[in-house]
Enzyme design. Structure first.
Site, PDB file in Angstrom:
ATOM      1  CG  PHE A   1      -1.556  -1.322   1.525  1.00 15.05           C
ATOM      2  CD1 PHE A   1      -2.208  -2.077   0.565  1.00 15.05           C
ATOM      3  CD2 PHE A   1      -1.432  -1.852   2.793  1.00 15.05           C
ATOM      4  CE1 PHE A   1      -2.737  -3.323   0.861  1.00 15.05           C
ATOM      5  CE2 PHE A   1      -1.959  -3.101   3.105  1.00 15.05           C
ATOM      6  CZ  PHE A   1      -2.611  -3.840   2.135  1.00 15.05           C
ATOM      7  CG  HIS A   2       3.975   1.706   1.412  1.00 16.27           C
ATOM      8  ND1 HIS A   2       4.921   0.935   2.070  1.00 16.27           N
ATOM      9  CD2 HIS A   2       2.977   1.902   2.307  1.00 16.27           C
ATOM     10  CE1 HIS A   2       4.506   0.681   3.297  1.00 16.27           C
ATOM     11  NE2 HIS A   2       3.328   1.247   3.470  1.00 16.27           N
ATOM     12  N   PRO A   3       2.182   3.076  -3.056  1.00 17.84           N
ATOM     13  CG  PRO A   3       0.130   3.459  -4.084  1.00 17.84           C
ATOM     14  CD  PRO A   3       0.749   2.736  -2.936  1.00 17.84           C
TER      15      PRO A   3
END
Length: 537
Positions: free
Chosen positions: A471-473
């Site tokens: 969940f770190h784009p």
């Protein structure tokens, strides 16, 4: 809208709430905050364990999927992103990690003056209300509450001891003097409740007459004045209740829609790669080929073990267990309901030539097929492994002029040999940790990938078949000095006046760890830059 504001902030997420809350401290300026999602009224948005519910709820989550990734066996990978006040800080795993000193020094070395670790540390401190109190590393008076996990879990203690057997020391503060080591995470919680940026920054500001917050307001494009030698952002067109509306500003439009939707909005507004825009019939306002490029993300691979002793799985599978967890939270504001999923982990070096930790472990006292999924029908726990500084790059690209259509998202996970080598070393270390003396008597069986996975080809297939986002784009509107840079070091869109991007898309490279705390820091720093630039005219 008839009113004109000084600042329009697009996106009430981790950065947007900080911007709106801080800028509206000045009663002389008027601030409009636009959020496509609803208000954050659901209990599940405020209870830490609610992460498992909001992970799949389209009311509060964009529920994106990537395009088929050619390096992940053609899989489409689920990408949850927050869609409510607080954005992803209202639905994330709550882990408070800043990254490594070297991450920010690298940003500065790329030509981004003012972004070294010594430059950004004061903003981390200013943002933070840490349970441990003030120190050279931490703040005690900031809006973002950060707490220790209590009580400490025996499984996490065993994991820390296991890491010690592999030469990884215990670390009581991943955000202190050094990151390397094993220990407990601190969380963005306070007295058992999630502490999103909506709660910390926006809620105290909602009474201010100079702040307007609109929910259900989906930005369609930035309105541009192209009459001068440089285009200037003059407002935002948005959709609300099926009606197209416009809002105008005197000073700046601030995009904080995240690493997927900020580049999407720039492209819809005529700012981006000319061939893409012309192909869709969008007039080119500013040719910036880097908009939507440089997409980076942390890929996690989750290894699952069956335990000889009860884990949180057992509590969540029965009504009596759930009642016990609820009672623990109601009486003490502690236990699994108060800490979410991942309680501990470690930062360690996987490759022999690594100068700083290059992988991160998240350890959960439960197991499921994916983060936020239904727990398994046995006592289980999870070791999640991710590479901290991936070299693979993907892109975000609009498919049409429809602002409601999700853009093309291609992460290209594991497309470089370095990423493959690092992740393979990481998953092998996870197995080594499970086989230490400290874990003996606790590990009943390696469920995933299982003992049949032995050689590198099998490990790589496992990573490509099971790997998922953590969940770190980031990085799709990077700041820098090279031809692909979208922003300057003050987060201003190059070649356009009155327009900034303040969110994870501005990162030139991913930080070594979870991204929420760095985004809050970036927004705090952006507020100072916005005020300084306004004072200089």
């Amino acid at each position: 809208m008839k009113d004109t504001f000084d600042y329009i902030v697009v996106g009430a997420g981790s950065a947007g709430c900080v911007l709106a809350g801080r800028l509206s401290e000045d009663p002389r300026v008027r601030v409009l905050l636009l959020e496509a999602g609803p208000p954050d009224r659901s209990l599940w948005l405020h209870l830490p364990i609610g992460y498992g519910k909001t992970m799949w709820d389209p009311r509060y989550n964009w529920c994106f999927h990537t395009d088929p990734d050619p390096y992940m066996n053609g899989r489409r990978i689920y990408w949850p992103r927050g869609k409510t006040l607080g954005g992803s800080s209202a639905i994330n795993g709550l882990i408070y990690i800043r990254g490594q000193r070297e991450d920010y020094d690298h940003w500065a070395a790329l030509g981004n003056a003012g972004w070294s670790y010594d430059d950004v540390l004061p903003y981390f401190i200013r943002s933070e209300r840490n349970q441990r109190g003030a120190s050279p590393w931490h703040g005690a008076e900031g809006p973002l509450s950060v707490s220790d996990i209590s009580p400490r879990d025996p499984l996490i203690e065993r994991f820390i001891d296991a890491a010690g057997e592999l030469g990884v020391p215990r670390n009581e503060d991943f955000n202190g003097a050094g990151q390397e080591g094993a220990g407990y995470y601190q969380l963005t919680t306070w007295k058992g409740w999630r502490w999103s940026t909506a709660k910390g920054y926006l809620k105290p500001a909602r009474h201010r007459p100079n702040l307007t917050v609109l929910t259900g307001a989906h930005a369609a494009r930035v309105l541009m004045d192209t009459r001068g030698p440089q285009a200037r952002a003059q407002g935002v067109r948005f959709l609300q209740d099926g009606v197209e509306r416009e809002a105008f500003c005197r000073a700046e439009v601030l995009l904080s829609a995240g690493a997927i939707q900020s580049p999407q909005l720039l492209q819809l507004s005529g700012i981006g790669p000319s061939p893409l825009l012309q192909g869709l019939g969008i007039p080119v306002v500013q040719d910036l080929p880097g908009v939507g490029q440089n997409l980076q993300d942390h890929l996690q691979v989750r290894m699952i073990f069956e335990s000889t002793q009860p884990t949180t799985n057992d509590s969540l599978r029965s009504w009596t267990g759930k009642l016990g967890l609820a009672w623990q939270w109601l009486c003490h504001r502690s236990g699994p309901l108060a800490v979410g999923i991942n309680q501990g982990g470690c930062f360690m070096k996987a490759l022999p030539d690594a100068l700083t930790p290059d992988i991160q472990f998240h350890v959960a006292t439960l197991s499921a097929d994916m983060a936020g999924g239904q727990v398994h029908p046995y006592s289980g726990f999870t070791f999640s492994v991710c590479q901290l500084r991936p070299t693979s790059r993907g892109h975000v690209r609009i498919r049409s002029t429809d602002p409601l259509a999700a853009p093309e998202m291609v992460p290209n996970y594991l497309s470089t040999q370095e990423d493959q080598n690092t992740l393979l070393a990481g998953v092998k270390l996870a197995r080594a940790l499970a086989q230490t003396q400290a874990m003996q008597g606790l590990v009943k069986h390696e469920v995933r990938p299982g003992p049949k996975t032995q050689n590198d080809a099998q490990w790589l297939d496992f990573c490509r078949d099971q790997g998922a986002t953590i969940f770190h784009p980031s990085g799709t509107c990077k700041m820098g000095q090279d031809p692909m840079a979208v922003l300057d070091e003050r987060l201003r869109v190059r070649g356009v006046l009155g327009l900034r991007v303040v969110d994870a898309s501005a990162m030139p490279t991913l930080v070594s760890g979870n991204t929420n705390a760095p985004i809050v820091m970036m927004a705090e720093k952006a507020v100072d830059m916005i005020r300084q630039d306004a004072a200089q005219g």
